[in-house]
Scaffold this active site. Structure first.
Site, PDB file in Angstrom:
ATOM      1  N   GLU A 106      -1.570  -0.480   8.467  1.00 36.33           N
ATOM      2  CA  GLU A 106      -2.581  -1.216   8.952  1.00 36.33           C
ATOM      3  C   GLU A 106      -1.611  -2.859   9.550  1.00 36.33           C
ATOM      4  O   GLU A 106      -0.982  -2.082   9.639  1.00 36.33           O
ATOM      5  CB  GLU A 106      -3.398  -2.500   7.556  1.00 36.33           C
ATOM      6  CG  GLU A 106      -1.661  -3.215   6.673  1.00 36.33           C
ATOM      7  CD  GLU A 106      -2.744  -4.085   5.653  1.00 36.33           C
ATOM      8  OE1 GLU A 106      -3.280  -3.172   5.159  1.00 36.33           O
ATOM      9  OE2 GLU A 106      -2.732  -4.694   5.581  1.00 36.33           O
ATOM     10  N   ARG A 155      -1.007  -4.989  -6.425  1.00 35.28           N
ATOM     11  CA  ARG A 155      -1.031  -5.854  -6.308  1.00 35.28           C
ATOM     12  C   ARG A 155      -0.363  -6.518  -7.279  1.00 35.28           C
ATOM     13  O   ARG A 155       0.676  -6.357  -7.825  1.00 35.28           O
ATOM     14  CB  ARG A 155      -2.200  -6.272  -6.804  1.00 35.28           C
ATOM     15  CG  ARG A 155      -2.772  -7.787  -6.276  1.00 35.28           C
ATOM     16  CD  ARG A 155      -4.325  -8.464  -7.058  1.00 35.28           C
ATOM     17  NE  ARG A 155      -5.168  -7.551  -6.713  1.00 35.28           N
ATOM     18  CZ  ARG A 155      -6.513  -7.556  -6.855  1.00 35.28           C
ATOM     19  NH1 ARG A 155      -6.156  -6.711  -8.474  1.00 35.28           N
ATOM     20  NH2 ARG A 155      -7.535  -6.457  -6.484  1.00 35.28           N
ATOM     21  N   HIS A 172       0.631  -1.268   0.615  1.00 30.28           N
ATOM     22  CA  HIS A 172      -0.168  -0.220  -0.146  1.00 30.28           C
ATOM     23  C   HIS A 172       0.908   1.671   0.275  1.00 30.28           C
ATOM     24  O   HIS A 172       2.593   1.206   0.709  1.00 30.28           O
ATOM     25  CB  HIS A 172      -1.122  -0.248   1.569  1.00 30.28           C
ATOM     26  CG  HIS A 172      -1.987  -1.666   1.355  1.00 30.28           C
ATOM     27  ND1 HIS A 172      -2.319  -0.904   0.923  1.00 30.28           N
ATOM     28  CD2 HIS A 172      -1.701  -1.978   2.072  1.00 30.28           C
ATOM     29  CE1 HIS A 172      -3.335  -3.002   0.829  1.00 30.28           C
ATOM     30  NE2 HIS A 172      -2.776  -2.987   2.315  1.00 30.28           N
TER      31      HIS A 172
HETATM   32 ZN    ZN Z   1      -2.825  -4.727   2.836  1.00 25.36          ZN
END
Ligand code: ZN
Length: 315
Positions: free
Chosen positions: A115, A192, A97
């Site tokens: 996160e 991705r 990210h």
């Molecule tokens: Zn993630």
């Protein structure tokens, strides 16, 4: 408003999802491939709706915009956090990210995504992908281009109760057989890197975002520092997992009766085991595994009774 704001979870179908969210939490799932429960969300791709009290039926986005007093009058444009439960019934794509600056420039003002994961449950021998072996950007590019995934990706073992901090720029993936509570910045931007050459139900491969992933990946990888400590108080053991720029995250293990003082602008609470009740100003609400709520600024003192575990976060 000095009572908890209970929130209705939103479910997201994913090719790697399963049915654990129903088996473990009793949620009514939309499909057999439900990957994500967006439990506390003000992201436009799935905002939570309040279930109780004077704000019943309002979204968390509306509350953030129109009732800033509930959140201690923060200056951020958007509600900054997102709590999810993820059922990795199959491997998630290997991904990374962006940080706030990159997301702001390249993703229409989205937030970056740092996160963290609390492992609620996993099968024996479960692993996840956390970081990589490349020592330079050139090596990272050549390992990705050659598809040398076994050499490139770092696998670590996981067990229930483990906690991982995943700053933006960390190459990572949840792997098959893990059930995770994720606390993250309120962002839905994922680059991705590798999707195991899988096809979705329509027979298509999901898009990769190699150039952006290469741009934002941290090289070399460093394991994030963690300073876990545990504090025992009457009726509760509090494990502090992380206190970082975007969030602080704790586990509360309640056994009996515990009193709390709200010393944050607001708290996000997810009950992951057991049940009990929360009492504020002589008003009680029962709470049970699978409930998610926000304690607004005005909940100055509160008591929780029962046998339960909760994951709690704040900005
Ligand atoms: Zn993630």
């Amino acid at each position: 408003m000095n009572q908890p704001l209970f929130l209705q979870p939103i479910f997201q179908e994913r090719i790697w999802g399963g049915t654990a969210l129903k088996e473990q939490f009793g949620y009514p799932l939309p499909s057999e491939n439900t990957g994500e429960c967006w439990a506390i969300s003000a992201h436009p791709n799935g905002p939570s709706i309040v279930k109780n009290g004077p704000f019943k039926g309002k979204t968390l986005i509306e509350l953030w915009d129109n009732h800033p007093e509930l959140f201690g009058n923060q200056k951020e444009q958007v509600f900054p956090l997102l709590t999810k439960i993820l059922d990795a019934n199959a491997d998630l794509s290997v991904q990374v990210h962006p940080n706030d600056d990159y997301a702001d420039k390249h993703e229409n003002g989205e937030l970056g995504k740092t996160e963290c994961w609390y492992i609620i449950d996993c099968k024996p021998g479960a692993e996840l992908i956390y970081g990589h072996t490349a020592k330079s950007k050139e090596e990272l590019v050549s390992l990705i281009e050659a598809g040398s995934w076994d050499q490139f990706l770092r696998r670590v073992p996981v067990a229930p109760g483990d906690f991982f901090y995943v700053p933006s720029g960390t190459i990572h993936a949840l792997c098959e057989g893990t059930l995770v509570l994720e606390t993250q910045q309120s962002s839905d931007t994922t680059y991705r890197v590798y999707d195991y050459d899988r096809f979705d139900h329509q027979g298509n491969k999901r898009e990769l975002h190699l150039q952006k992933a290469i741009d934002v990946s941290t090289v070399p990888h460093h394991d994030a520092k963690q300073n876990v400590h545990i504090e025992s108080k009457p009726g509760v053991e509090i494990t502090s997992f992380i206190k970082e720029k975007y969030f602080s995250v704790y586990k509360w293990e309640i056994d009996g009766r515990a009193e709390f003082t709200q010393d944050q602008p607001f708290l996000l609470v997810s009950i992951i085991e057991g049940n009990g009740k929360i009492t504020i100003n002589n008003e009680s609400n029962s709470i049970v595994k699978g409930d998610h709520f926000i304690l607004p600024t005005q909940t100055e003192q509160f008591t929780i009774e029962g046998q339960l575990k909760a994951i709690v976060s704040h900005i």
